[in-house]
Design an enzyme around this catalytic site. Structure first.
Site: not given
Ligand code: SAJ
Length: 421
Positions: A261
């Site tokens: 995403c």
């Molecule tokens: N990450 C960081 N620091 C943070 C949060 C995430 O470095 O504070 C990194 C993670 O390690 C990863 C990437 O960013 O590599 C994305 O992480 P993410 O927590 O956003 O997880 P995703 O990519 O699975 O995002 C999904 C999304 N869901 C949908 O699109 C329906 C996002 O909108 C959600 O908010 C997110 O999951 C979530 O909250 O877990």
């Protein structure tokens, strides 16, 4: 068999959605291109973590849920929902080819009175300007002969605190009647519906949600690099800022942005904005900062080794966690892959341990996950926490490893042998 709901794309979005519709009493057919998925569903076998096999099996046995590769199955459906990937092309532009190909197939079987809903993440205008003309190519008129709407998926694989039922769902329609029709379809199993004024508003809502995350992650990543320069602890500062009960939302720095995403969605909007001569500078800057993090972390590995009179070349680097985020096995856009590439280019002997990722063969890397033994930890010149999985004992890692670089603040405390981002 004519099902009254057709889900096009039975992946991590489509299959859970199909199960919810079937549980709500609708008969559902999944139209899926991958024959292995079609056969698995036919056997009642789930291949999606969030869909328990037993639940799927009973719905299939009861004839509530079937799967096929044949788009003719959409003919009898009351509603057709498109849950397909929207990746970026090689030159990082929106690639709608999967969605448009499916829409062309749907158009061949479209009947008056049906509803078509796009759930895939995309730029504002896709539903109206790309899907509608294709669906109208047979002579039916959207908003009059059939309904057209957009409701962005909010599936977060592995999340248990919010489900499809309890996650508010944004819905936009081509016309008010399209909106009402789509709301009626979701109402039986979505507790909180969020109608918006247009398909474009729904499309942009989803992009804002994920751009918000990528920009704020880039902010703390930039702060991490500045804190390093100022000899300050970025983890302490973020945690302290998070004590503010209002007006702040903590994000954590790390080795970069992975997943299906966040590294992709923002560039759908920046591409569309460029058509309007509008530079989306936040998105571009966030992308630049986040894409730089694996390079910065490779420098930090080199510095940590150098501080112990070692060179990267010839050193054994143990990478702990290669998936794109904790407690998942998904490698898509994982920054760990870029970091491994950079370390190997510098002559390091890279080994890794990730309980969710048995090997990196699909990524063209001849690496398998090594068991996390004391020998492995002690034998590495540096252990690098790249993705923090909850099942790993990081105190033990710190105790057994010669040197640790912790990119996720997973190790309980820093010491002269434990360096943090
Ligand atoms: N990450 C960081 N620091 C943070 C949060 C995430 O470095 O504070 C990194 C993670 O390690 C990863 C990437 O960013 O590599 C994305 O992480 P993410 O927590 O956003 O997880 P995703 O990519 O699975 O995002 C999904 C999304 N869901 C949908 O699109 C329906 C996002 O909108 C959600 O908010 C997110 O999951 C979530 O909250 O877990």
């Amino acid at each position: 068999m004519t099902a009254d709901i057709a889900i096009v794309g039975a992946g991590y979005v489509g299959l859970p959605l199909a199960v919810e519709f079937a549980r709500a009493g609708r008969t559902v057919v999944c139209v899926e291109a991958d024959p292995r998925k079609v056969e698995a569903i036919g056997r009642g076998e789930s291949y999606v973590e969030d869909v328990p096999g037993a639940d799927l099996a009973s719905l299939v046995e009861d004839g509530k849920l079937t799967a096929t590769r044949d788009y003719a199955a959409v003919t009898g459906a009351d509603a057709v929902l498109i849950c397909l990937p929207t990746p970026l092309s090689r030159n990082r532009e929106p690639d709608l080819s999967i969605v448009t190909a499916a829409t062309e197939e749907i158009a061949r079987h479209l009947r008056a009175g049906q509803l078509v809903v796009l759930e895939s993440t995309t730029y504002p205008g896709t539903t109206r300007d790309v899907l509608r003309p294709i669906l109208e190519s047979g002579g039916l008129v959207a908003g009059e002969d059939f309904h057209l709407a957009m409701s962005p998926e909010r599936i977060d694989p592995g999340r248990t605190d919010y489900t499809i039922r309890t996650t508010p769902k944004v819905v936009g329609g081509l016309t008010p009647a399209c909106l009402e029709r789509a709301l009626d379809v979701y109402r039986p199993f979505v507790e909180h519906l969020v109608p918006v004024s247009s398909c474009e508003a729904a499309e942009l809502t989803k992009l804002l949600e994920n751009i918000f995350r990528s920009v704020n992650i880039a902010l703390v990543n930039e702060l991490a690099m500045l804190c390093d320069r100022m000899s300050l602890n970025v983890w302490e500062v973020v945690a302290a800022a998070a004590s503010k009960p209002y007006g702040f939302m903590p994000f954590q720095p790390g080795p970069g942005l992975g997943g299906h995403c966040l590294p992709i969605d923002p560039f759908y909007l920046s591409w569309k904005a460029r058509e309007l001569d509008f530079p989306t500078e936040f998105i571009e800057l966030a992308g630049k900062v986040n894409q730089h993090m694996p390079y910065y972390c490779a420098e930090r590995v080199a510095r940590a080794l150098n501080d112990h009179r070692k060179a990267v070349a010839g050193s054994t680097v143990l990478v702990l966690g290669v998936a794109y985020k904790g407690d998942v096995g998904d490698l898509r856009e994982s920054p760990a892959l870029k970091l491994i590439e950079l370390l190997r280019e510098s002559g390091a002997d890279v080994v890794y341990h990730d309980p969710f990722v048995p090997d990196l063969g699909e990524e063209g890397l001849d690496l398998e996950s090594s068991p996390l033994t004391d020998e492995l930890l002690a034998g590495a010149d540096i252990a690098c926490v790249v993705t923090a999985h909850s099942g790993i004992d990081y105190a033990r890692v710190a105790d057994r490893a010669q040197l640790v670089l912790d990119l996720r603040n997973a190790v309980p405390a820093a010491s002269e042998r434990v360096v943090k981002l």
